[in-house]
Every structure is written in C-alpha cells, then in structure tokens.
Design a protein around this motif. Structure first.
Motif, PDB file in Angstrom:
ATOM      1  N   LEU A 254       0.843  -0.938   0.000  1.00 29.69           N
ATOM      2  CA  LEU A 254      -0.148   0.167  -0.405  1.00 29.69           C
ATOM      3  C   LEU A 254       0.665   1.313  -0.096  1.00 29.69           C
ATOM      4  O   LEU A 254       1.514   1.579   0.877  1.00 29.69           O
ATOM      5  CB  LEU A 254      -0.801  -0.309   0.938  1.00 29.69           C
ATOM      6  CG  LEU A 254      -1.417  -1.500   1.591  1.00 29.69           C
ATOM      7  CD1 LEU A 254      -2.358  -1.197   2.836  1.00 29.69           C
ATOM      8  CD2 LEU A 254      -2.518  -1.550   0.078  1.00 29.69           C
ATOM      9  N   LEU A 255       1.016   2.209  -0.798  1.00 34.92           N
ATOM     10  CA  LEU A 255       1.640   3.125  -1.076  1.00 34.92           C
ATOM     11  C   LEU A 255       0.815   4.228  -1.209  1.00 34.92           C
ATOM     12  O   LEU A 255      -0.152   4.547  -2.307  1.00 34.92           O
ATOM     13  CB  LEU A 255       2.492   3.137  -2.413  1.00 34.92           C
ATOM     14  CG  LEU A 255       2.765   1.634  -2.786  1.00 34.92           C
ATOM     15  CD1 LEU A 255       3.539   1.412  -4.509  1.00 34.92           C
ATOM     16  CD2 LEU A 255       4.159   1.452  -1.952  1.00 34.92           C
ATOM     17  N   ASN A 256       1.019   4.877  -0.010  1.00 33.77           N
ATOM     18  CA  ASN A 256      -0.171   6.254  -0.051  1.00 33.77           C
ATOM     19  C   ASN A 256       0.828   7.424  -0.585  1.00 33.77           C
ATOM     20  O   ASN A 256       2.050   7.826   0.610  1.00 33.77           O
ATOM     21  CB  ASN A 256      -0.314   6.174   1.533  1.00 33.77           C
ATOM     22  CG  ASN A 256      -1.373   6.990   2.427  1.00 33.77           C
ATOM     23  OD1 ASN A 256      -1.816   8.498   0.905  1.00 33.77           O
ATOM     24  ND2 ASN A 256      -1.682   7.658   3.170  1.00 33.77           N
ATOM     25  N   CYS A 257       0.263   8.222  -1.802  1.00 33.60           N
ATOM     26  CA  CYS A 257       0.894   8.974  -2.224  1.00 33.60           C
ATOM     27  C   CYS A 257      -0.163  10.553  -1.939  1.00 33.60           C
ATOM     28  O   CYS A 257      -0.533  11.164  -2.239  1.00 33.60           O
ATOM     29  CB  CYS A 257       1.130   9.024  -3.707  1.00 33.60           C
ATOM     30  SG  CYS A 257       2.653   7.813  -3.721  1.00 33.60           S
ATOM     31  N   SER A 258      -0.507  10.187  -0.395  1.00 29.52           N
ATOM     32  CA  SER A 258      -1.679  11.759  -0.370  1.00 29.52           C
ATOM     33  C   SER A 258      -1.544  12.624   0.041  1.00 29.52           C
ATOM     34  O   SER A 258       0.175  12.665   0.440  1.00 29.52           O
ATOM     35  CB  SER A 258      -2.693  10.727   0.099  1.00 29.52           C
ATOM     36  OG  SER A 258      -3.902  10.172  -0.389  1.00 29.52           O
ATOM     37  N   ALA A 259      -1.105  14.014  -0.203  1.00 30.00           N
ATOM     38  CA  ALA A 259      -1.131  14.610   0.304  1.00 30.00           C
ATOM     39  C   ALA A 259      -2.247  15.910   0.688  1.00 30.00           C
ATOM     40  O   ALA A 259      -2.777  15.973   0.473  1.00 30.00           O
ATOM     41  CB  ALA A 259       0.460  15.500  -0.038  1.00 30.00           C
ATOM     42  N   SER A 260      -1.721  16.451   2.048  1.00 25.44           N
ATOM     43  CA  SER A 260      -2.731  17.642   1.997  1.00 25.44           C
ATOM     44  C   SER A 260      -2.759  18.710   1.016  1.00 25.44           C
ATOM     45  O   SER A 260      -1.570  19.433   1.112  1.00 25.44           O
ATOM     46  CB  SER A 260      -2.538  18.060   3.873  1.00 25.44           C
ATOM     47  OG  SER A 260      -3.186  19.777   3.774  1.00 25.44           O
ATOM     48  N   GLY A 261      -3.960  19.564   1.235  1.00 31.37           N
ATOM     49  CA  GLY A 261      -4.174  20.384   0.037  1.00 31.37           C
ATOM     50  C   GLY A 261      -4.288  20.128  -1.231  1.00 31.37           C
ATOM     51  O   GLY A 261      -3.708  20.837  -2.878  1.00 31.37           O
ATOM     52  N   ALA A 262      -3.478  18.612  -2.313  1.00 31.77           N
ATOM     53  CA  ALA A 262      -3.289  17.883  -3.349  1.00 31.77           C
ATOM     54  C   ALA A 262      -4.786  18.194  -4.116  1.00 31.77           C
ATOM     55  O   ALA A 262      -5.228  17.647  -3.532  1.00 31.77           O
ATOM     56  CB  ALA A 262      -3.173  16.470  -3.068  1.00 31.77           C
ATOM     57  N   ARG A 263      -4.222  17.965  -5.575  1.00 32.19           N
ATOM     58  CA  ARG A 263      -4.881  18.549  -6.643  1.00 32.19           C
ATOM     59  C   ARG A 263      -5.177  18.048  -7.622  1.00 32.19           C
ATOM     60  O   ARG A 263      -3.863  17.403  -8.117  1.00 32.19           O
ATOM     61  CB  ARG A 263      -5.165  19.848  -7.077  1.00 32.19           C
ATOM     62  CG  ARG A 263      -5.589  21.097  -5.842  1.00 32.19           C
ATOM     63  CD  ARG A 263      -5.555  22.337  -6.915  1.00 32.19           C
ATOM     64  NE  ARG A 263      -6.253  23.124  -5.754  1.00 32.19           N
ATOM     65  CZ  ARG A 263      -6.838  24.790  -5.809  1.00 32.19           C
ATOM     66  NH1 ARG A 263      -6.891  24.806  -7.572  1.00 32.19           N
ATOM     67  NH2 ARG A 263      -6.700  25.585  -5.404  1.00 32.19           N
ATOM     68  N   MET A 264      -5.752  17.253  -8.752  1.00 29.68           N
ATOM     69  CA  MET A 264      -5.662  16.496  -9.524  1.00 29.68           C
ATOM     70  C   MET A 264      -4.970  17.081 -10.828  1.00 29.68           C
ATOM     71  O   MET A 264      -3.632  16.144 -10.890  1.00 29.68           O
ATOM     72  CB  MET A 264      -7.260  16.680 -10.252  1.00 29.68           C
ATOM     73  CG  MET A 264      -7.332  15.946 -11.459  1.00 29.68           C
ATOM     74  SD  MET A 264      -7.323  14.106 -11.164  1.00 29.68           S
ATOM     75  CE  MET A 264      -9.134  14.047 -10.538  1.00 29.68           C
ATOM     76  N   GLN A 265      -4.379  18.552 -10.281  1.00 25.96           N
ATOM     77  CA  GLN A 265      -3.428  19.358 -11.813  1.00 25.96           C
ATOM     78  C   GLN A 265      -2.075  18.146 -10.736  1.00 25.96           C
ATOM     79  O   GLN A 265      -1.705  18.316 -11.980  1.00 25.96           O
ATOM     80  CB  GLN A 265      -3.403  20.349 -11.641  1.00 25.96           C
ATOM     81  CG  GLN A 265      -3.379  20.958  -9.762  1.00 25.96           C
ATOM     82  CD  GLN A 265      -3.088  22.594 -10.186  1.00 25.96           C
ATOM     83  OE1 GLN A 265      -2.672  23.082 -10.770  1.00 25.96           O
ATOM     84  NE2 GLN A 265      -4.128  23.441  -8.960  1.00 25.96           N
ATOM     85  N   HIS A 266      -1.914  18.003  -9.691  1.00 22.11           N
ATOM     86  CA  HIS A 266      -0.462  17.850  -9.081  1.00 22.11           C
ATOM     87  C   HIS A 266      -0.642  16.550  -9.347  1.00 22.11           C
ATOM     88  O   HIS A 266       0.479  16.284  -9.720  1.00 22.11           O
ATOM     89  CB  HIS A 266      -0.694  18.403  -8.063  1.00 22.11           C
ATOM     90  CG  HIS A 266      -0.497  19.547  -7.825  1.00 22.11           C
ATOM     91  ND1 HIS A 266      -1.359  19.736  -5.995  1.00 22.11           N
ATOM     92  CD2 HIS A 266      -0.194  20.492  -7.809  1.00 22.11           C
ATOM     93  CE1 HIS A 266      -1.688  20.930  -5.842  1.00 22.11           C
ATOM     94  NE2 HIS A 266      -1.080  21.700  -6.606  1.00 22.11           N
ATOM     95  N   ILE A 267      -1.069  15.260 -10.507  1.00 20.16           N
ATOM     96  CA  ILE A 267      -0.982  14.472 -10.943  1.00 20.16           C
ATOM     97  C   ILE A 267      -1.567  14.386 -12.164  1.00 20.16           C
ATOM     98  O   ILE A 267      -0.911  13.451 -12.962  1.00 20.16           O
ATOM     99  CB  ILE A 267      -1.598  13.265 -10.062  1.00 20.16           C
ATOM    100  CG1 ILE A 267      -3.071  13.492 -10.162  1.00 20.16           C
ATOM    101  CG2 ILE A 267      -0.939  13.044  -8.060  1.00 20.16           C
ATOM    102  CD1 ILE A 267      -4.032  12.643  -9.931  1.00 20.16           C
ATOM    103  N   ALA A 268      -1.674  15.200 -13.097  1.00 19.26           N
ATOM    104  CA  ALA A 268      -1.876  15.302 -14.210  1.00 19.26           C
ATOM    105  C   ALA A 268      -0.764  15.173 -14.999  1.00 19.26           C
ATOM    106  O   ALA A 268      -1.008  14.691 -16.714  1.00 19.26           O
ATOM    107  CB  ALA A 268      -3.334  16.383 -14.651  1.00 19.26           C
TER     108      ALA A 268
END
Length: 378
Positions: free
Chosen positions: A219-233
């Motif tokens: 389980l690889l938790n790449c979550s972050a406070s403030g994250a948006r779709m643009q940051h992974i696009a």
C-alpha cells in the motif's frame, strides 16, 4: 460453532450459504491476488485529523491506509504500509516527524515546497547528517527517490553494515531510484534505513521499505494535504512528488484517485475550473490505462464548507463519474455509504465543524474497511 454443510456432491449454492452463515466470502466472489496499490488522495487519505481530539501525533496509525492494511490482514492476506511521499503536506520536517515517527529527521533536512504545488519534499544542501526511516514491519528492501537540484550530487543509503553511495547525474527535474536490498547485504528484520547527503542540494521525494520476498498487498500512500488533480496530471513532470506511479507500479497494479475537495471548495485559491479539472482527470486515467495500470476512482465524503462549495461539489462529482465511465474506471462514492455530511457527522464518522470534511478515527476505520472490500475484489 460453525454450521455444517451436507456431505456428498459439491453444491455451489449450499457452499455459498454456509460461507455467508460463517461470515466468510461467497465462492462466487473470487479474491484478487496481492499487488501494489498506490493511493493519490488529499489530507483525508493522508490521515490528517484522524487522531482528533489528541492532535496529529502518530496520526499515521489512525489513517485510512493503515486501517486498510489492518483490514486486509484480518481477512488472511499479508499487507504492508511502509511508504511515504514527500512530507504529505506538512510544512516542516518536525511536524511530519510528529505525524509519522517512523521518520526521524536529521540536521539539515527540511521542508521544501515545489513552485505551484502545495505539498512538500525533504531537502538538504548543508550537512551530511542522515535522516532515518524505521518501518513497523520486518523488511529487507528499501528504495528512496532523490534528485540533485543542480543535476549533480551524491547520496549514501545505509542499513547496518550495508551501504550504497550513488553519484547523481541527471536532468534537474527528474528523480532517480536508489534501492538497498539483499544483494547489498541487507537481511530481513526490524531494520532502520538512513539517507545522507554527500554533496549537492539533495531532494527526497519518497521512501519505500518492504519485504520483497513475501507476496503482499503493498500500500503506497501518495496522499498529501492540499493535493489537487492538476498535481498528478502532467505526465512529463517527474519532479512532482505525487507523479511517479510508472516508476513503481507495473501492469496489473492499481492506482486509486481520491481527489476533488481541494479543486472545487470555495475557500481554495484559486478554484480549479471544471473544464481544466476534467482534462486533468482524463490525462491521469489515460496514462494509467496506457501502462496497463488499473485506475479506481474514489469520491470522498461530503463536506459542509459553504453553500457555494456544495454546489461545486455536485458539479465536480458528476464530472468525476462521467470521465471515469468514459474510461471504464470503477467509481466508489462515499455518499452511498455515509450519506450527506450531516448524516456522516451524526453517525460519528466526521470531525465536528468547523473541520467540515475530515473523518475522525472512526471514519478512517470505516474507510479502511471499505477500501479492503475494494482491494480484495477480483
């Protein structure tokens, strides 16, 4: 005492009734094989405020992904959750260390934010003092993703007597992976791994420890406070902490997207426009699918920030469903499980207002249980 099943010829329906009567999965539902699951979410999946009201000290132990690990183990599979990306949105190394004390900071390592991004990475340009990472589980393999701001530098990774120093020669925007494992002399155990700058301005985006010999859900938790779709696009931008799934995942693995609240909420600045949000989501799904990585879309629990945000929430959630359907990606909406925000609050799953949208420890527990059902489904 378990209920018996009649002897004689195998009867699928009878077997399913017996399984249901004993709290076991029906035979008609084939359990999936262990695999890697990367979760790209917001502060909800990072685990922010799940330790309420005691603050966020050691909050990672209450986070939905740790609860997912526990739920998978309870069902007889092995799972590990020994991964972190950046500082998960915490703006100092010390605050991240308080949240996740598996990480122990060393002098010179500190928060460094990316331009245009709201999360952070670790950076050191002054000392050779290492930071350490001590997983909860026995491991013998450790990977750290690093880069040098100027394109050159060197890093040493150590576990006991095993050590590896790597000279970095790469374009300044790209991260490279450094792995220390059995071939380097690491043996399985309750290991501590150290990462030290030798030269250059070194940035660390993620660390992952695991037992590479044991088939397991990783389980690889790449979550972050403030994250948006643009940051992974942006498929070309390997410098972003949440964008490097193809460096880790392989065909058959899964990539779960749990974005939305930071894109549409009216106290975000600026709000991500709906057309841009759709385009970014399409980009994320298309790249995963092109690499035979299975996307899954999670619509987070409802919020109660303000009337304008509620209207935005409905529009963006509808867009999420439309884009996911167009790519054949399954969608799970927590509204179907918890109802509106007031229902979830009354059910004891959410922190009291003025938090507005973070689940508490009980909510995180339920998220983990639901995620386990998704992970174990074929």
């Amino acid at each position: 005492m378990s209920k018996s099943i009649n002897s004689g010829a195998f009867n699928r329906s009878a077997a399913d009734r017996w399984a249901a009567g004993n709290g076991l999965p029906s035979l008609k539902y084939r359990l999936a094989s262990p695999r890697k699951i990367m979760i790209a979410g917001t502060s909800i999946d990072a685990g922010y405020n799940t330790a309420f009201p005691s603050g966020n000290a050691q909050g990672y132990k209450c986070a939905p992904i740790r609860r997912l690990r526990d739920a998978i183990r309870a069902r007889g599979f092995y799972a590990q959750d020994e991964f972190f990306a950046g500082t998960m949105g915490y703006t100092t190394a010390s605050s991240f260390q308080s949240f996740d004390p598996r990480f122990q900071n060393g002098a010179g390592w500190e928060y460094n934010g990316f331009s245009g991004a709201t999360w952070s990475i670790l950076q050191n340009s002054t000392t050779t003092t290492p930071f350490t990472y001590t997983p909860d589980d026995p491991t013998q393999t450790f990977t750290v993703w690093v880069r040098s701001v100027a394109g050159t530098g060197s890093v040493t990774v150590t576990c006991g007597a095993a050590t590896k120093t790597v000279s970095i020669q790469q374009t300044p925007t790209d991260f490279i992976a450094i792995t220390l494992g059995e071939s380097d002399g690491v043996t399985l155990g309750q290991n501590t791994y150290t990462v030290a700058r030798v030269s250059g301005t070194i940035q660390v985006v993620a660390c992952w420890a695991r037992n590479a010999r044991l088939p397991a859900y990783q389980l690889l938790n790449c979550s972050a406070s403030g994250a948006r779709m643009q940051h992974i696009a942006n498929s070309a931008d390997l410098a972003r902490p949440l964008y490097f799934p193809e460096q880790i995942l392989t065909a058959g693995d899964e990539y779960w997207i749990a974005m939305g609240p930071n894109d549409w909420r009216d106290n975000a600045s600026p709000i991500e426009s709906l057309p841009t949000y759709r385009t970014n989501m399409e980009s994320v799904l298309d790249r995963r699918i092109a690499n035979n990585i299975k996307p899954r879309v999670i619509i987070p629990a409802r919020t109660s920030i303000a009337a304008a945000s509620i209207a935005n929430q409905d529009l963006y959630n509808a867009a999420i469903r439309e884009v996911a359907a167009s790519r054949g990606a399954p969608v799970f909406d927590f509204k179907d499980r918890w109802g509106e925000h007031a229902d979830a609050l009354a059910g004891g799953y959410m922190n009291p207002d003025p938090d507005y949208f973070h689940p508490n420890w009980r909510g995180a527990e339920d998220i983990g249980q639901m995620y386990a059902m998704l992970a174990l489904a074929a």
